[in-house]
Design an enzyme around this catalytic site. Sequence first.
Site, PDB file in Angstrom:
ATOM      1  CB  THR A  49      19.671  41.605  53.216  1.00 43.97           C
ATOM      2  OG1 THR A  49      20.666  40.240  52.680  1.00 43.97           O
ATOM      3  CG2 THR A  49      20.478  42.520  53.361  1.00 43.97           C
ATOM      4  NE  ARG A  69      13.716  41.476  49.277  1.00 39.44           N
ATOM      5  CZ  ARG A  69      14.403  42.353  48.840  1.00 39.44           C
ATOM      6  NH1 ARG A  69      15.018  42.154  47.897  1.00 39.44           N
ATOM      7  NH2 ARG A  69      14.525  43.511  49.692  1.00 39.44           N
ATOM      8  CB  SER A 117      13.427  45.807  47.833  1.00 36.19           C
ATOM      9  OG  SER A 117      14.362  47.062  47.756  1.00 36.19           O
ATOM     10  CG  HIS A 118      16.203  45.635  44.276  1.00 37.12           C
ATOM     11  ND1 HIS A 118      16.108  45.897  45.786  1.00 37.12           N
ATOM     12  CD2 HIS A 118      16.878  44.766  43.967  1.00 37.12           C
ATOM     13  CE1 HIS A 118      16.849  44.926  46.097  1.00 37.12           C
ATOM     14  NE2 HIS A 118      17.353  44.079  45.064  1.00 37.12           N
ATOM     15  CG  ASP A 152      13.726  50.544  45.661  1.00 36.71           C
ATOM     16  OD1 ASP A 152      13.293  51.722  46.048  1.00 36.71           O
ATOM     17  OD2 ASP A 152      14.081  49.905  46.438  1.00 36.71           O
ATOM     18  CG  ASP A 159      11.128  49.294  48.859  1.00 33.50           C
ATOM     19  OD1 ASP A 159      11.924  49.396  47.923  1.00 33.50           O
ATOM     20  OD2 ASP A 159      11.397  49.017  50.247  1.00 33.50           O
ATOM     21  CG  ASP A 216      14.226  50.741  50.353  1.00 39.56           C
ATOM     22  OD1 ASP A 216      14.153  50.790  49.255  1.00 39.56           O
ATOM     23  OD2 ASP A 216      14.304  50.301  51.347  1.00 39.56           O
ATOM     24  NE  ARG A 217      18.245  48.536  46.509  1.00 40.47           N
ATOM     25  CZ  ARG A 217      18.850  47.630  46.395  1.00 40.47           C
ATOM     26  NH1 ARG A 217      19.475  47.683  44.927  1.00 40.47           N
ATOM     27  NH2 ARG A 217      19.203  46.662  46.957  1.00 40.47           N
ATOM     28  CB  THR A 243      25.489  44.123  53.430  1.00 43.49           C
ATOM     29  OG1 THR A 243      26.575  44.126  52.983  1.00 43.49           O
ATOM     30  CG2 THR A 243      24.279  44.329  52.359  1.00 43.49           C
ATOM     31  CD  GLU A 254      23.035  48.799  52.777  1.00 45.99           C
ATOM     32  OE1 GLU A 254      23.649  47.702  52.947  1.00 45.99           O
ATOM     33  OE2 GLU A 254      21.681  48.833  52.816  1.00 45.99           O
ATOM     34  CD  GLU A 255      26.856  48.027  47.228  1.00 46.83           C
ATOM     35  OE1 GLU A 255      26.671  48.287  46.033  1.00 46.83           O
ATOM     36  OE2 GLU A 255      26.047  47.252  47.542  1.00 46.83           O
ATOM     37  CB  SER A 256      23.003  48.438  47.204  1.00 47.25           C
ATOM     38  OG  SER A 256      22.546  48.548  48.758  1.00 47.25           O
ATOM     39  CE  LYS A 264      17.560  50.288  50.851  1.00 45.83           C
ATOM     40  NZ  LYS A 264      18.549  48.985  50.913  1.00 45.83           N
TER      41      LYS A 264
END
Length: 543
Positions: free
Chosen positions: A18, A22, A113-114, A277, A279, A281-282, A344, A363-365, A376
């Site tokens: 996605t 990773r 990311s997270h 988060d 990096d 972006d969240r 997604t 996004e919901e995430s 984001k």
Amino acid sequence: MQISRHPTRPIEGQVPGTSGLRKKTRVFMQSHYLENFIQSIWNAIGGLEGKMLVLGGDGRYFNDRAAQVILRMAAASGARRVIVGRDGLLSTPAASHLIRLHGADGGIILSASHNPGGPEADFGVKFNTANGGPAPESLTRAIHDESLRLSEYAIFEAADLPLGQIGEHSFGGMTVEVVDPVADYRALMARLFDFEAIAGLIAGGFRLRFDAMHAVTGPYARDILETALGAPAGSVVNAVPLPDFGGGHPDPNPVWARDLVAHVMGPGAPDFAAASDGDGDRNMILGRGIYVTPSDSLAVLAANAHLTPGHAQGLRGIARSMPTSRAADRVAAARGLPCFATPTGWKFFGNLLDAGHVTLCGEESAGTGSDHVREKDGLWAVLMWLNILAVRRMSVADLMAAHWAEFGRNYYTRHDYEGIDSAAAAGLMEDLRVRLPSLPGQDFAGLRVAAAEDFAYTDPVDGSVATGQGIQIGFDGGARAVLRLSGTGTEGATLRLYLEQLREAPEDLHADPAEVLAPVARAADVLAGIKARTGRTAPDVVT
Ligand code: G1P
Ligand code: ZN
């Protein structure tokens, strides 16, 4: 300049998911692993000769080593210039901005990311293209294809570069420019938002807390929220980036940022709180006594964007990922704006943004962003909220109440079943796919299926098609369940179950989301056989 060409053999499984490739950090640290993947990127984009790249990461364990290897490989392949954040640090949105600002040919972001960081945790590599956004699927497929036919990689034999020093270094035939990771990003934010209004709000006694979760946004948040906007020192907590994020999951949601949630629910809560988060972006948005779901946050930002200088002319359209709640669709419908549902992953928003079809995406995430970059952007969302609150002068809870009264409330939750057996997860999804045509009209735990589909998306800009993007079940009465498998995990499979229920009557707007959604969860479980097939009696994470 001494360039070595190392013979190598293809490594299985270098498949970007996605959001980039990773893997466990130890996997990335295996001999040739990182080098193979980076060379595959260079090959897939037609080489690096004369090109300019941006490079940075979230500071997790191995970020520093990987950055040095990538710089040596860029020099060996003839890159002209690499712009790198000091100490190899750049948040994902700041990297996206630098690519666009300098007209670079692309960029590499080192992040999972997270996901947790450390030698026993996760590492990742993302490639972004010249528009500043994540590589589209056609390119990630090409990178994987290259990884399967690789026979050598090239690397410049040189000592480490001093990435702690801002300025230009010549490195073989290439120039490495080390930049302050925050400065250009802060300037962009100052153009988009009314810093004076936000500073005025804060000076008037409005209290905020930002939890950087020991990840990359610490320096950004301190610089912008404390230094530029005048929030008292200490408003940004966990502000120092650490290679293992202090041992936590740098994921801004009610589970992993539970201390922050407890803080806003307790006595002496601030007016506003937020987290970002690994990096950057969240984002997670909280007010005194209230958690704002990311889906609701997108809808609120869409409804109020015109109050901020960057969007004073209004929005062109809104896009959300398919599993994200339809709260934003309701704003779009009320304002006569186009609204898109994409698979997604942020990469699906890039074309819509580039073509000017949409201005806001979410996004919901915990991801929200706009056309200011092609990722984001956590701090952007926080500043947008602060700007809106500075104009509307209401509490977060009152703003949400007013929003739901106007547009209705899309109750929403996500249940994650983590680390389940991959074959069981694949079997569950496959079985559902086969049964899809027979589902409409059937009752499950008292809910009747109105529609059932395997979500596929045709990009309206380039016509590319993405299939198998999640099972979407609509029930009579406006409820919806979505099931899909995560594309970012590094162990077993993660099943995500997304649940939504619209309520519009004034007396239904302040219920407990878990209660409202319990019947939908029961129906989805019976319909998909989650308990039976995974052996789990409850989800691992509920957000
Ligand atoms: C998850 C989120 C998705 C987000 C991605 C990268 O992907 O669900 O919205 O774009 O992380 O941050 P997943 O693990 O579900 O494939
Ligand atoms: Zn992230």
